[in-house]
Design an enzyme around this catalytic site. Sequence first.
Site, short mmCIF file in Angstrom:
data_model
loop_
_atom_site.label_atom_id
_atom_site.label_comp_id
_atom_site.label_asym_id
_atom_site.label_seq_id
_atom_site.Cartn_x
_atom_site.Cartn_y
_atom_site.Cartn_z
N ARG A 107 -1.59 -13.32 -5.08
CA ARG A 107 -2.77 -12.46 -5.18
C ARG A 107 -3.75 -13.10 -6.17
O ARG A 107 -3.58 -13.05 -7.37
CB ARG A 107 -2.35 -11.07 -5.69
CG ARG A 107 -3.52 -10.12 -5.99
CD ARG A 107 -4.23 -9.65 -4.76
NE ARG A 107 -3.34 -8.86 -3.90
CZ ARG A 107 -3.67 -8.42 -2.69
NH1 ARG A 107 -4.88 -8.70 -2.19
NH2 ARG A 107 -2.81 -7.71 -1.97
N GLN A 131 0.43 -10.50 8.35
CA GLN A 131 -0.93 -10.48 7.85
C GLN A 131 -1.36 -11.86 7.37
O GLN A 131 -0.69 -12.50 6.56
CB GLN A 131 -1.02 -9.49 6.69
CG GLN A 131 -2.33 -9.48 5.94
CD GLN A 131 -3.28 -8.42 6.43
OE1 GLN A 131 -3.05 -7.79 7.45
NE2 GLN A 131 -4.35 -8.20 5.70
N ARG A 136 -0.21 -19.47 3.99
CA ARG A 136 -0.16 -19.09 2.57
C ARG A 136 1.26 -18.80 2.09
O ARG A 136 1.48 -18.60 0.89
CB ARG A 136 -1.06 -17.87 2.31
CG ARG A 136 -0.62 -16.61 3.03
CD ARG A 136 -1.52 -15.44 2.75
NE ARG A 136 -0.96 -14.21 3.31
CZ ARG A 136 -1.23 -13.00 2.85
NH1 ARG A 136 -2.04 -12.85 1.82
NH2 ARG A 136 -0.69 -11.94 3.42
N HIS A 218 -9.65 -17.95 1.13
CA HIS A 218 -9.74 -16.61 0.54
C HIS A 218 -10.02 -16.69 -0.97
O HIS A 218 -9.16 -16.40 -1.80
CB HIS A 218 -8.41 -15.89 0.80
CG HIS A 218 -8.46 -14.40 0.70
ND1 HIS A 218 -8.97 -13.75 -0.39
CD2 HIS A 218 -8.05 -13.45 1.55
CE1 HIS A 218 -8.86 -12.44 -0.20
NE2 HIS A 218 -8.30 -12.23 0.97
N ASP A 264 -15.21 -4.38 2.27
CA ASP A 264 -14.43 -5.31 3.10
C ASP A 264 -15.26 -5.59 4.34
O ASP A 264 -15.23 -4.85 5.32
CB ASP A 264 -13.08 -4.69 3.48
CG ASP A 264 -12.14 -5.70 4.12
OD1 ASP A 264 -12.54 -6.88 4.27
OD2 ASP A 264 -11.00 -5.33 4.47
N GLU A 325 -15.45 -15.33 0.82
CA GLU A 325 -14.50 -16.17 1.54
C GLU A 325 -15.15 -16.83 2.76
O GLU A 325 -15.59 -16.15 3.67
CB GLU A 325 -13.31 -15.31 1.99
CG GLU A 325 -12.79 -14.38 0.89
CD GLU A 325 -11.96 -13.23 1.44
OE1 GLU A 325 -11.37 -13.40 2.53
OE2 GLU A 325 -11.91 -12.17 0.80
#
Length: 350
Positions: A107, A131, A136, A218, A264, A325
């Site tokens: 995170r 997700q 990652r 991201h 978002d 991003e």
Amino acid sequence: MLYRFHSIHQHPHHPTQHIQPLPLPKQPQYGRRPNKPTALAATPGLAPQAQLNISHSNSRISAVLPTGESVEILLYGATIISWKDAKGEEKLWLSEKAKTDGTSAVRGGIPLVFPVFGKAPDHAATSKLPQHGFARTSRWEFLGKSTSESSSSTDGGDSSVKLDFGLSSNNLSEESKKAWPYEFGLIYSVTLGKDGLRTSMVVRNEGESAWEFQVLMHSYLRIAGISNISIMGLESSSYVDKVTAPISTKTSPSAPLTITGVTDRVYTPAGGPEAPVAVLEGGKTKFSIVRDNLNEVVVWNPWTDSKNIADFGPVEGWKNMICVEAGAVGGWQKLEAGETWEGGQVITAI
């Protein structure tokens, strides 16, 4: 085994924009006297070089320029967890609760999203993936470094260092292979310079059948206060608002974007994929993001909903971060057998 790409194939229906590689490092020129004293072998006066360090049981790569700028990257996810300027000031936001031991996605910093952004239950090829896909949460290979020298400073020395990381079908867990059974090769390059950070991705179809993907960098940018920032470059642009229900497509106003609640959004900047996006703090540019072949810009801040995110800390950390991003996530990039796609971004800290 990761394939090293020596040529880029371009399909007529899928044009590829290329990121120009850094020049190869120059080799120091030594004297040719046959009886040169051995004391000169150390070549005093050799320009300062970028320092590379591999630590944490070979799981973390860090690099420092002679002028003090630094970057730190986990092999888990090839996630950038730190980027500091010459004064040691951190430019990225990393959650206090982020797990950097390879047990879960990180995170904060700059995680990589591939081959799907979010979840895509209606896209058969990626519907079984978790997700943001597997990039990652997979362990990447470190392929090495290259440097470029400064031509403007009096003492020369390395002005940038490029670190290359690779991921291929062979590096994936059995679970990921089963969920996405395609042959691929990725090369992710992180270039630390005196003025900014460049991240670029090369995606190659190593199989015999076509497949589709999405990719996104991201980036969690560190700021002093969310109420004091604005974002330029997204004016009068189409965007998908993922907060509203049902999810809807809107057009942004002509004024810069300010953050006043949970945000978002997936923007397609009206200026095109090469139009810069800037994060301003107190009316002055703090970050500039320039994209190459990445058509979309995602803006995210959880606001007070951060309290519902288990690995987000401190709870009010949302006041000190903004995700801007760069990605190719508005649709799907399709690669036929043997084709290659390339895209990237440059983040400049002012």
